[in-house]
Design a protein around this motif. Structure first.
Motif, PDB file in Angstrom:
ATOM      1  N   LEU A   1     -71.901  72.579  10.007  1.00 34.36           N
ATOM      2  CA  LEU A   1     -70.771  73.518  10.105  1.00 34.36           C
ATOM      3  C   LEU A   1     -69.708  72.814   9.368  1.00 34.36           C
ATOM      4  CD1 LEU A   1     -71.673  75.170  13.117  1.00 34.36           C
ATOM      5  CD2 LEU A   1     -71.882  76.073  11.236  1.00 34.36           C
ATOM      6  N   TYR A   2     -68.721  73.601   9.311  1.00 37.31           N
ATOM      7  CA  TYR A   2     -66.859  72.688   8.634  1.00 37.31           C
ATOM      8  C   TYR A   2     -66.949  72.366   6.742  1.00 37.31           C
ATOM      9  CZ  TYR A   2     -66.198  72.975  13.635  1.00 37.31           C
ATOM     10  OH  TYR A   2     -66.275  73.589  14.735  1.00 37.31           O
ATOM     11  N   GLU A   3     -68.488  72.318   6.624  1.00 36.45           N
ATOM     12  CA  GLU A   3     -68.540  71.810   4.746  1.00 36.45           C
ATOM     13  C   GLU A   3     -69.260  72.743   4.188  1.00 36.45           C
ATOM     14  OE1 GLU A   3     -69.783  67.939   5.685  1.00 36.45           O
ATOM     15  OE2 GLU A   3     -68.220  67.299   6.178  1.00 36.45           O
ATOM     16  N   ARG A   4     -69.634  73.713   4.647  1.00 40.07           N
ATOM     17  CA  ARG A   4     -69.921  75.161   4.207  1.00 40.07           C
ATOM     18  C   ARG A   4     -69.306  75.882   3.255  1.00 40.07           C
ATOM     19  NH1 ARG A   4     -72.157  78.844   6.630  1.00 40.07           N
ATOM     20  NH2 ARG A   4     -70.951  77.972   8.821  1.00 40.07           N
ATOM     21  N   SER A   5     -69.937  76.211   2.619  1.00 42.81           N
ATOM     22  CA  SER A   5     -68.728  77.326   1.016  1.00 42.81           C
ATOM     23  C   SER A   5     -68.435  78.690   2.313  1.00 42.81           C
ATOM     24  CB  SER A   5     -69.991  77.657   0.109  1.00 42.81           C
ATOM     25  OG  SER A   5     -69.351  78.674  -0.488  1.00 42.81           O
ATOM     26  N   GLY A   6     -67.268  78.788   1.609  1.00 42.71           N
ATOM     27  CA  GLY A   6     -65.707  79.814   2.339  1.00 42.71           C
ATOM     28  C   GLY A   6     -65.179  78.655   3.515  1.00 42.71           C
ATOM     29  N   ASP A   7     -65.330  77.203   4.062  1.00 43.34           N
ATOM     30  CA  ASP A   7     -65.296  76.675   5.283  1.00 43.34           C
ATOM     31  C   ASP A   7     -63.931  76.167   4.846  1.00 43.34           C
ATOM     32  OD1 ASP A   7     -67.716  77.733   6.673  1.00 43.34           O
ATOM     33  OD2 ASP A   7     -68.320  76.123   6.663  1.00 43.34           O
ATOM     34  N   LEU A   8     -62.880  75.635   5.183  1.00 43.34           N
ATOM     35  CA  LEU A   8     -61.760  74.853   5.645  1.00 43.34           C
ATOM     36  C   LEU A   8     -62.465  73.928   5.018  1.00 43.34           C
ATOM     37  CD1 LEU A   8     -58.544  73.948   4.031  1.00 43.34           C
ATOM     38  CD2 LEU A   8     -57.781  75.021   6.730  1.00 43.34           C
ATOM     39  N   PHE A   9     -62.636  72.495   4.011  1.00 45.35           N
ATOM     40  CA  PHE A   9     -63.498  71.826   4.398  1.00 45.35           C
ATOM     41  C   PHE A   9     -62.866  70.832   5.616  1.00 45.35           C
ATOM     42  CE2 PHE A   9     -64.293  67.485   3.368  1.00 45.35           C
ATOM     43  CZ  PHE A   9     -65.785  67.655   3.270  1.00 45.35           C
ATOM     44  N   ASP A  10     -63.982  70.553   6.584  1.00 45.89           N
ATOM     45  CA  ASP A  10     -63.560  69.654   7.191  1.00 45.89           C
ATOM     46  C   ASP A  10     -62.652  70.279   8.545  1.00 45.89           C
ATOM     47  OD1 ASP A  10     -64.820  67.199   8.635  1.00 45.89           O
ATOM     48  OD2 ASP A  10     -62.996  65.842   8.480  1.00 45.89           O
ATOM     49  N   LEU A  11     -62.510  71.217   9.277  1.00 44.61           N
ATOM     50  CA  LEU A  11     -61.055  71.827   9.547  1.00 44.61           C
ATOM     51  C   LEU A  11     -61.943  73.136  10.333  1.00 44.61           C
ATOM     52  CD1 LEU A  11     -58.460  71.444   8.111  1.00 44.61           C
ATOM     53  CD2 LEU A  11     -58.677  69.906   9.941  1.00 44.61           C
ATOM     54  N   ILE A  12     -61.762  74.301   9.939  1.00 45.17           N
ATOM     55  CA  ILE A  12     -62.544  75.450  10.177  1.00 45.17           C
ATOM     56  C   ILE A  12     -64.067  75.634   9.376  1.00 45.17           C
ATOM     57  CG2 ILE A  12     -61.341  77.281  10.914  1.00 45.17           C
ATOM     58  CD1 ILE A  12     -58.762  76.904  10.427  1.00 45.17           C
TER      59      ILE A  12
END
Length: 240
Positions: A136-147
């Motif tokens: 989580l937080y590092e999957r496609s579509g995420d705001l990396f490491d944040l949301i």
């Protein structure tokens, strides 16, 4: 920690190389890629283009050579800087590949990587033998490491994914395959508190700028070759 069950959406591969949509033209979008050359782009911190980047069949393609020096696959960035905008593009990649799309990136000798200043929309293959795809937080579509998105709706490798990044006076929205994955506002006390809990807290200029370059990440080594990532239909509209 018990993670929420992820909804996985499968879809058929889009085969055709599509032009900028007529509706987008009417709405004021312009192309950032002419389909033939890398005019308007350069490798981060360089004057030219790294050797691993090329134009193939109307797409911007990264074919990463794991034995090549880092400058060959350095992140691609726009020559121009953008402030408030609506960015749309499509991407596809080989199994287990991993990359990102950054914005508000600053280019200076003091910065060695695009992500030192630019927030990142993560893009990654659906299934991978190593993180980040399972994290989580590092999957496609995420705001990396944040949301992290409430669902996982990226398509399997070999399929095209449509994404959109809207940045409007600090209001940031991410869309992936028609679903909103992120909705946040930069530079607020809540945002600063969020950043303070991550590795970006050690980067004093991360997400501080209101204007910058757009970047296509040169991919990460996840141990599976070849690493090939393609982008197409890259278009942008300036917002007031």
């Amino acid at each position: 920690m018990i993670r929420p069950r992820l909804k996985i959406v499968a879809a058929a591969c889009l085969l055709a190389i599509l032009p900028v949509h007529a509706a987008d033209k009417e709405q004021g979008f312009s192309s950032l890629f002419d389909g033939k050359t890398l005019a308007g782009w350069h490798s981060f911190g360089q004057k030219g283009i790294g050797k691993d980047w090329s134009v193939v069949d109307g797409t911007i393609q990264l074919q990463r050579d794991l034995k090549a020096p880092a400058r060959d696959f350095a992140d691609l960035v726009t020559d121009k800087e953008y402030e408030n905008f609506d960015l749309k593009l499509e991407w596809t990649m080989t199994p287990c590949a991993d990359a990102g799309i950054m914005f508000n990136v600053q280019e200076s000798p003091k910065y060695h990587e695009t992500w030192e200043t630019g927030p990142e929309m993560q893009i990654a293959d659906l299934v991978c033998t190593k993180p980040d795809s399972y994290t989580l937080y590092e999957r496609s579509g995420d705001l990396f490491d944040l949301i992290s998105s409430d669902i996982e709706n990226v398509k399997e490798h070999g399929n095209w994914n449509a994404v959109e990044i809207i940045v409007d006076h600090g209001h940031v929205q991410f869309f992936q395959n028609g679903h909103k994955t992120v909705d946040t506002t930069l530079w607020t006390p809540e945002w600063n508190a969020l950043v303070a809990k991550t590795k970006f807290a050690k980067m004093p200029d991360f997400a501080r700028f209101h204007k910058g370059h757009i970047s296509l990440q040169g991919g990460e080594d996840k141990g599976i070759e070849p690493i090939r990532i393609s982008y197409r239909n890259i278009r942008i509209k300036a917002l007031d």
